[in-house]
Design an enzyme around this catalytic site. Structure first.
Site, PDB file in Angstrom:
ATOM      1  N   THR A 176       0.708  -0.830   0.172  1.00 17.86           N
ATOM      2  CA  THR A 176      -0.346   0.202  -0.064  1.00 17.86           C
ATOM      3  C   THR A 176       0.660   1.054  -0.146  1.00 17.86           C
ATOM      4  O   THR A 176       0.815   2.115  -0.924  1.00 17.86           O
ATOM      5  CB  THR A 176      -0.786   0.073   0.792  1.00 17.86           C
ATOM      6  OG1 THR A 176      -2.097  -0.426   1.373  1.00 17.86           O
ATOM      7  CG2 THR A 176      -1.623   1.551   1.386  1.00 17.86           C
TER       8      THR A 176
ATOM      9  N   GLY B 234      -6.199  -5.292  -3.312  1.00 17.84           N
ATOM     10  CA  GLY B 234      -6.605  -4.454  -2.108  1.00 17.84           C
ATOM     11  C   GLY B 234      -5.985  -3.380  -1.930  1.00 17.84           C
ATOM     12  O   GLY B 234      -5.732  -2.216  -1.632  1.00 17.84           O
ATOM     13  N   ASP B 235      -4.539  -3.697  -1.731  1.00 13.87           N
ATOM     14  CA  ASP B 235      -3.514  -3.265  -1.305  1.00 13.87           C
ATOM     15  C   ASP B 235      -2.908  -1.667  -1.600  1.00 13.87           C
ATOM     16  O   ASP B 235      -3.573  -0.649  -1.390  1.00 13.87           O
ATOM     17  CB  ASP B 235      -2.427  -4.264  -0.892  1.00 13.87           C
ATOM     18  CG  ASP B 235      -2.144  -5.528   0.441  1.00 13.87           C
ATOM     19  OD1 ASP B 235      -2.868  -4.841   0.851  1.00 13.87           O
ATOM     20  OD2 ASP B 235      -1.426  -6.199  -0.636  1.00 13.87           O
ATOM     21  N   CYS B 236      -2.718  -1.951  -3.338  1.00 10.59           N
ATOM     22  CA  CYS B 236      -3.542  -0.820  -3.801  1.00 10.59           C
ATOM     23  C   CYS B 236      -4.238  -0.179  -4.689  1.00 10.59           C
ATOM     24  O   CYS B 236      -4.538   0.795  -4.622  1.00 10.59           O
ATOM     25  CB  CYS B 236      -2.550  -1.451  -5.675  1.00 10.59           C
ATOM     26  SG  CYS B 236      -1.189  -2.582  -5.189  1.00 10.59           S
TER      27      CYS B 236
ATOM     28  N   GLY C 254      -3.294   1.899  -1.333  1.00  5.43           N
ATOM     29  CA  GLY C 254      -2.870   3.153  -2.243  1.00  5.43           C
ATOM     30  C   GLY C 254      -2.936   4.446  -2.817  1.00  5.43           C
ATOM     31  O   GLY C 254      -2.622   5.413  -2.387  1.00  5.43           O
TER      32      GLY C 254
END
Length: 358
Positions: free
Chosen positions: A84, A310-312, A315
């Site tokens: 992220t 999901g992490d990105c 971010g």
């Protein structure tokens, strides 16, 4: 072509570097991802499921050498929170915005990881240990879905004493936004609680990603200790359904989101809730209002790897949020970043992002 490059450069210059300087602090489990395309039989061999993430047990340890020997893996800086922060840094495109803390081994994998994070523009402040190897995560890709098996190694050995050092405390005092993935509750919950208290006492924002269903199922009581401090909670649809079941918040995702927005919060206060759903609309509850935002449409043939989407998303979302952009712009930035990463093999960022924050 030169005009296009100048236009992209101008977009970066328009962002105010000083207003974002040192503004984001994150702590988590720094891992070196070993990413490879495998087959369903390989997952079955190790009793793994697609679209899932687990901590490696003894029976999973051979996975890492096996994929190195039998497949064609890539080595990429990983770990949920680190992904992220790396994607956020790429989205804003200016220096000294992000700071990331965790523990790595004093070994070759650790050296590779430090170089990779530095190249991405993230200011890393690692505790290095000789007692454990750098953590690794097998990212096993099957038909564009992924199964993550994390061998935390040194990441699981983070020490609260390091968190309390003057260096780290200065970063916390300077930061305006804090981001933690749920995985870290298994490592050093004292640090997360301290971050939450600091954020609350200083009117700063604390973002919590639930990370994986097992966090609620196994570490639900620990999670309850930090939820009261969260100003935003994010997760995907399977994690949302799990927290609804474990915490008795309902079955319908919108109902769960509304209930979670005030769960364990002070009377009269609420938090923002974000549930991503892959190709389905992202559900957002903010100030009691339920909204849905469709993601960017993409042809299935253009999807390369869903790992890290999901992490990105978070971010991208944070990259707009720290610039005080409206909710819709923040969600659009999240969708843009997630859309880019699923068209890429591994969580890698090249070039200047083309998203317009205006």
């Amino acid at each position: 072509r030169n005009f296009t490059l100048l236009s992209k450069f101008y977009k970066v210059l328009k962002r105010n570097p000083l207003s974002m300087e040192n503004s984001v602090f994150s702590i988590g489990n720094p891992l070196l991802d070993i990413s490879a395309n495998v087959d369903e039989a390989f997952l079955q061999k190790y009793d793994l499921q697609t679209d899932n993430a687990i901590i490696a047990e003894e029976k999973h340890i051979p996975i890492y050498n096996e994929i190195i020997q039998n497949f064609e893996p890539e080595f990429i800086a990983g770990g949920a929170a680190q992904n992220t922060i790396r994607s956020l840094q790429w989205m804003v495109g200016v220096e000294n915005v992000t700071h990331y803390v965790g523990c790595i081994g004093n070994d070759n994998y650790g050296s590779i990881l430090k170089q990779a994070v530095s190249k991405d523009g993230v200011n890393a402040h690692f505790l290095e240990t000789d007692e454990h190897p750098t953590g690794t995560c097998a990212a096993l890709i099957v038909d564009k879905d992924r199964s993550l098996v994390a061998n935390l190694g040194a990441a699981n050995a983070y020490k609260y004493d390091h968190f309390k050092t003057d260096e780290i405390q200065e970063l916390i005092n300077n930061a305006k936004y804090f981001y933690v993935a749920g995985y870290f509750v298994t490592v050093c919950i004292e640090a997360i609680i301290d971050i939450g208290k600091h954020a609350k006492e200083n009117n700063k924002e604390f973002f919590l990603n639930l990370s994986a269903p097992f966090i609620m199922q196994v570490f639900g009581e620990q999670l309850k200790q930090i939820i009261p401090y969260a100003t935003t909670i994010a997760c995907n649809e399977s994690e949302a359904a799990t927290i609804g079941e474990v915490f008795n918040l309902g079955e319908n995702l919108k109902d769960i989101a509304v209930a979670l927005s005030t769960y364990l919060s002070e009377e009269g206060s609420s938090r923002t809730i974000i549930f991503t759903q892959g190709a389905e609309p992202t559900i957002v509850v903010k100030d009691g209002n339920v909204n849905e935002f469709p993601p960017i449409a993409i042809d299935k043939n253009d999807i390369v790897d869903l790992n890290g989407a999901g992490d990105c998303f978070m971010g991208g979302y944070l990259s707009a949020h720290i610039q005080n952009k409206p909710l819709e712009t923040c969600i659009n930035a999240g969708h843009y970043c997630a859309n880019k990463i699923i068209k890429t093999s591994g969580i890698k960022f090249d070039g200047i992002n083309e998203f317009s924050f205006d």
